[in-house]
Design a protein around this motif. Structure first.
Motif, PDB file in Angstrom:
ATOM      1  N   LYS A 198       0.819  -1.219   0.000  1.00  0.00           N
ATOM      2  CA  LYS A 198       0.000   0.000   0.000  1.00  0.00           C
ATOM      3  C   LYS A 198       0.854   1.270   0.000  1.00  0.00           C
ATOM      4  N   LEU A 199       2.025   1.176  -0.645  1.00  0.00           N
ATOM      5  CA  LEU A 199       2.897   2.346  -0.747  1.00  0.00           C
ATOM      6  C   LEU A 199       2.691   3.084  -2.068  1.00  0.00           C
ATOM      7  N   VAL A 200       2.153   2.389  -3.069  1.00  0.00           N
ATOM      8  CA  VAL A 200       1.813   3.013  -4.348  1.00  0.00           C
ATOM      9  C   VAL A 200       0.567   2.341  -4.893  1.00  0.00           C
ATOM     10  N   GLY A 201      -0.056   3.010  -5.863  1.00  0.00           N
ATOM     11  CA  GLY A 201      -1.110   2.367  -6.636  1.00  0.00           C
ATOM     12  C   GLY A 201      -0.456   1.830  -7.894  1.00  0.00           C
ATOM     13  N   ASP A 202      -1.095   2.035  -9.017  1.00  0.00           N
ATOM     14  CA  ASP A 202      -0.471   1.643 -10.275  1.00  0.00           C
ATOM     15  C   ASP A 202       0.569   2.694 -10.670  1.00  0.00           C
ATOM     16  N   VAL A 203       1.685   2.240 -11.185  1.00  0.00           N
ATOM     17  CA  VAL A 203       2.731   3.141 -11.678  1.00  0.00           C
ATOM     18  C   VAL A 203       2.996   2.800 -13.137  1.00  0.00           C
ATOM     19  N   ASP A 204       2.874   3.809 -13.989  1.00  0.00           N
ATOM     20  CA  ASP A 204       3.146   3.635 -15.411  1.00  0.00           C
ATOM     21  C   ASP A 204       4.644   3.794 -15.623  1.00  0.00           C
ATOM     22  N   VAL A 205       5.364   2.685 -15.558  1.00  0.00           N
ATOM     23  CA  VAL A 205       6.820   2.720 -15.646  1.00  0.00           C
ATOM     24  C   VAL A 205       7.277   3.264 -16.995  1.00  0.00           C
ATOM     25  N   GLU A 206       6.585   2.876 -18.054  1.00  0.00           N
ATOM     26  CA  GLU A 206       6.989   3.319 -19.388  1.00  0.00           C
ATOM     27  C   GLU A 206       6.984   4.838 -19.518  1.00  0.00           C
ATOM     28  N   SER A 207       5.985   5.481 -18.943  1.00  0.00           N
ATOM     29  CA  SER A 207       5.930   6.944 -19.039  1.00  0.00           C
ATOM     30  C   SER A 207       6.876   7.614 -18.056  1.00  0.00           C
ATOM     31  N   PHE A 208       7.233   6.908 -16.989  1.00  0.00           N
ATOM     32  CA  PHE A 208       8.160   7.457 -15.998  1.00  0.00           C
ATOM     33  C   PHE A 208       9.588   7.461 -16.539  1.00  0.00           C
ATOM     34  N   VAL A 209       9.943   6.429 -17.281  1.00  0.00           N
ATOM     35  CA  VAL A 209      11.302   6.312 -17.822  1.00  0.00           C
ATOM     36  C   VAL A 209      11.432   7.183 -19.067  1.00  0.00           C
ATOM     37  N   ASP A 210      12.435   8.053 -19.061  1.00  0.00           N
ATOM     38  CA  ASP A 210      12.677   8.927 -20.209  1.00  0.00           C
ATOM     39  C   ASP A 210      14.186   9.067 -20.408  1.00  0.00           C
ATOM     40  N   ASP A 211      14.747   8.209 -21.246  1.00  0.00           N
ATOM     41  CA  ASP A 211      16.188   8.299 -21.505  1.00  0.00           C
ATOM     42  C   ASP A 211      16.496   9.157 -22.726  1.00  0.00           C
ATOM     43  N   GLY A 212      15.490   9.898 -23.190  1.00  0.00           N
ATOM     44  CA  GLY A 212      15.704  10.798 -24.336  1.00  0.00           C
ATOM     45  C   GLY A 212      16.817  11.802 -24.101  1.00  0.00           C
ATOM     46  N   PRO A 213      16.823  12.518 -22.970  1.00  0.00           N
ATOM     47  CA  PRO A 213      17.913  13.475 -22.720  1.00  0.00           C
ATOM     48  C   PRO A 213      19.285  12.805 -22.698  1.00  0.00           C
ATOM     49  N   LEU A 214      19.372  11.599 -22.123  1.00  0.00           N
ATOM     50  CA  LEU A 214      20.655  10.902 -22.066  1.00  0.00           C
ATOM     51  C   LEU A 214      21.108  10.497 -23.470  1.00  0.00           C
ATOM     52  N   LYS A 215      20.182  10.048 -24.285  1.00  0.00           N
ATOM     53  CA  LYS A 215      20.516   9.727 -25.678  1.00  0.00           C
ATOM     54  C   LYS A 215      21.031  10.971 -26.389  1.00  0.00           C
ATOM     55  N   ARG A 216      20.405  12.104 -26.106  1.00  0.00           N
ATOM     56  CA  ARG A 216      20.801  13.361 -26.724  1.00  0.00           C
ATOM     57  C   ARG A 216      22.242  13.719 -26.351  1.00  0.00           C
ATOM     58  N   VAL A 217      22.599  13.494 -25.098  1.00  0.00           N
ATOM     59  CA  VAL A 217      23.948  13.831 -24.630  1.00  0.00           C
ATOM     60  C   VAL A 217      24.978  12.826 -25.135  1.00  0.00           C
ATOM     61  N   TYR A 218      24.644  11.546 -25.079  1.00  0.00           N
ATOM     62  CA  TYR A 218      25.566  10.500 -25.528  1.00  0.00           C
ATOM     63  C   TYR A 218      25.741  10.469 -27.041  1.00  0.00           C
ATOM     64  N   GLY A 219      24.673  10.758 -27.771  1.00  0.00           N
ATOM     65  CA  GLY A 219      24.739  10.624 -29.214  1.00  0.00           C
ATOM     66  C   GLY A 219      24.831   9.161 -29.611  1.00  0.00           C
ATOM     67  N   GLY A 220      25.674   8.864 -30.586  1.00  0.00           N
ATOM     68  CA  GLY A 220      25.783   7.516 -31.116  1.00  0.00           C
ATOM     69  C   GLY A 220      26.367   6.497 -30.163  1.00  0.00           C
ATOM     70  N   GLU A 221      26.961   6.949 -29.063  1.00  0.00           N
ATOM     71  CA  GLU A 221      27.572   6.026 -28.111  1.00  0.00           C
ATOM     72  C   GLU A 221      26.539   5.295 -27.245  1.00  0.00           C
ATOM     73  N   TYR A 222      25.318   5.782 -27.222  1.00  0.00           N
ATOM     74  CA  TYR A 222      24.345   5.248 -26.269  1.00  0.00           C
ATOM     75  C   TYR A 222      24.087   3.755 -26.484  1.00  0.00           C
ATOM     76  N   ALA A 223      23.956   3.340 -27.727  1.00  0.00           N
ATOM     77  CA  ALA A 223      23.686   1.932 -28.017  1.00  0.00           C
ATOM     78  C   ALA A 223      24.812   1.045 -27.502  1.00  0.00           C
ATOM     79  N   GLU A 224      26.040   1.532 -27.586  1.00  0.00           N
ATOM     80  CA  GLU A 224      27.194   0.764 -27.103  1.00  0.00           C
ATOM     81  C   GLU A 224      27.092   0.555 -25.587  1.00  0.00           C
TER      82      GLU A 224
END
Length: 457
Positions: A330-356
């Motif tokens: 009873k510490l949370v209800g439903d959590v939409d993990v997919e919408s909570f996770v946003d690695d877009g900014p990190l991809k932007r900073v890493y560029g092509g290295e992110y996949a590696e």
């Protein structure tokens, strides 16, 4: 292989003017990243002694990389940036401050991250998970320990006992899952004490708690000090656990360049830690008061934690599996993990290295000795080879580390439970793991550390 890794007060008139022209960006309701059009303070919440977060907190602050990035950004956009660091013992107060609009960026463990997401949504002040600090793919970042002379031999022995943990933390999640796997009801079969880590450690020592379930670096610290021994290795769950960075959504939208600067600084701090593990451990030790040997257990080369900012799919999958545990408590209800996770900014900073980075494989832990007076450590091909070396250099050893023969979890050689099987000497984090091995291997038997040293020499 490890991956390559406030408020400034202004006059009422100035505030009104800034509000009218829309140039003052202050996040959730205007409480946090504050200043005027040319002066901005960014508030970062971190946990100095939760050393799995050091690349977004303690080490990052010590290195000054975020301030360096903001100085460079400030010269480009004509803004003077200031960083305010706020240190907490757990993730819960960081979440409280973020949802109150008083912290812009924070770091915490996986279970607290989900509570962070839930509270943000509940209070209409959403947050986003934008990067990872450190992780262990088997779950070894959390450990259940008992007093050194305790007769408890396994989790099943905790029935009817008092167990200290921090409810809602990653360590609490490990405790709940481990008890369930052992056939115990976490709500009915133990008496759970909801305590801060330091309080729980004191309770364990004073006899007020029979066991303590905590996150890094508490189990390793207590074992190193001779104040506890491991009862359960979280890696036995074989479920990833990690810590990560969360940011207020409105801050990320209003100050994307500041978020980019933070992530770039975190990447550089991660690279420093992976390239200079001993120096990084000593910097963290200086900043926290923790023994360097304890920091290195977790953060060193091949340590319990792997440091890489990439938001790996297996970590996101583990996060989804954590939701039902928190919901049942009873510490949370439903959590939409997919919408909570946003690695877009990190991809932007890493560029092509992110996949590696996403594809990188963590280094396995190895046998390692840190000698007094040396700036580096020495690796060995096997625990037996390490024992032979230690036997000949007893007075020179600062710390010796070995991987658990079953889970691979790094532990102190002198605190491990040793088993002799023929000519092989194998270390285990817990007595129950050693017992399981001897039961499955006729002729194998446990031996003391002193005996293991003698037989290896």
């Amino acid at each position: 292989m490890k991956s390559p890794a406030r408020k400034k007060r202004t006059t009422t008139a100035a505030l009104l003017a800034a509000t009218v022209v829309g140039t003052l960006v202050t996040g959730c309701g205007g409480d946090a990243s504050a200043g005027d059009a040319t002066h901005v303070t960014v508030t970062v919440g971190y946990q100095s002694k939760t050393i799995n977060t050091v690349t977004a907190g303690t080490l990052l602050r010590s290195l000054g990389y975020f301030e360096r990035e903001l100085d460079a950004q400030g010269k480009r956009d004509g803004i003077t940036y200031k960083v305010e660091w706020q240190d907490y013992a757990t993730g819960a107060p960081i979440t409280a401050q973020m949802t109150a609009g008083k912290i812009d960026i924070g770091s915490m463990g996986d279970f607290p991250l989900l509570i962070n997401a839930a509270r943000g949504k509940q209070l209409n002040r959403p947050t986003r998970l934008v990067s990872v600090t450190g992780y262990n793919l088997r779950g070894a970042l959390n450990t259940v320990v008992t007093a050194p002379q305790s007769k408890l031999g396994s989790l099943k022995d905790l029935k009817g006992k008092s167990v200290s943990t921090s409810v809602g933390s990653a360590a609490d999640g490990t405790l709940v899952r481990a008890l369930q796997e052992a056939g115990l009801d976490p709500n009915e079969d133990i008496r759970k004490l909801n305590q801060q880590p330091a309080v729980g450690a004191s309770a364990l020592q004073a006899g007020g708690a029979d066991a303590l379930s905590q996150f890094v670096a508490w189990p390793g610290l207590l074992a190193f000090q001779g104040r506890a021994k491991a009862l359960y290795d979280g890696a036995e769950l074989n479920l990833p656990t990690f810590h990560g960075v969360t940011v207020r959504q409105d801050f990320a939208e209003q100050r994307p360049k500041v978020l980019d600067a933070f992530l770039a600084a975190q990447i550089d701090a991660t690279r420093y830690l992976n390239d200079h593990p001993v120096e990084a451990a000593e910097k963290v030790a200086d900043a926290t008061g923790l023994p360097p040997e304890v920091v290195y257990l977790y953060n060193g080369s091949g340590g319990i934690a792997t440091f890489d900012p990439a938001v790996r799919p297996e970590l996101v999958a583990a996060l989804k599996k954590d939701v039902p545990v928190l919901r049942s408590a009873k510490l949370v209800g439903d959590v939409d993990v997919e919408s909570f996770v946003d690695d877009g900014p990190l991809k932007r900073v890493y560029g092509g290295e992110y996949a590696e980075h996403l594809a990188a494989t963590p280094d396995p832990s190895r046998s390692e000795v840190w000698l007094k007076g040396e700036d580096g450590t020495r690796d060995f091909d096997s625990p037996s080879a390490l024992l032979k070396f230690v036997a000949g250099h007893k007075d020179q050893v600062r710390a010796a580390y070995v991987p658990d023969a079953t889970t691979g979890t790094r532990w102190y050689a002198d605190k491990a439970v040793w088993v002799r099987d023929g000519k092989e000497l194998s270390p285990f984090v817990t007595a129950s793991a050693a017992r399981a091995y001897t039961q499955a291997h006729p002729g194998a038997r446990t031996v003391s550390y002193a005996t293991a040293l003698e037989q290896a020499s």
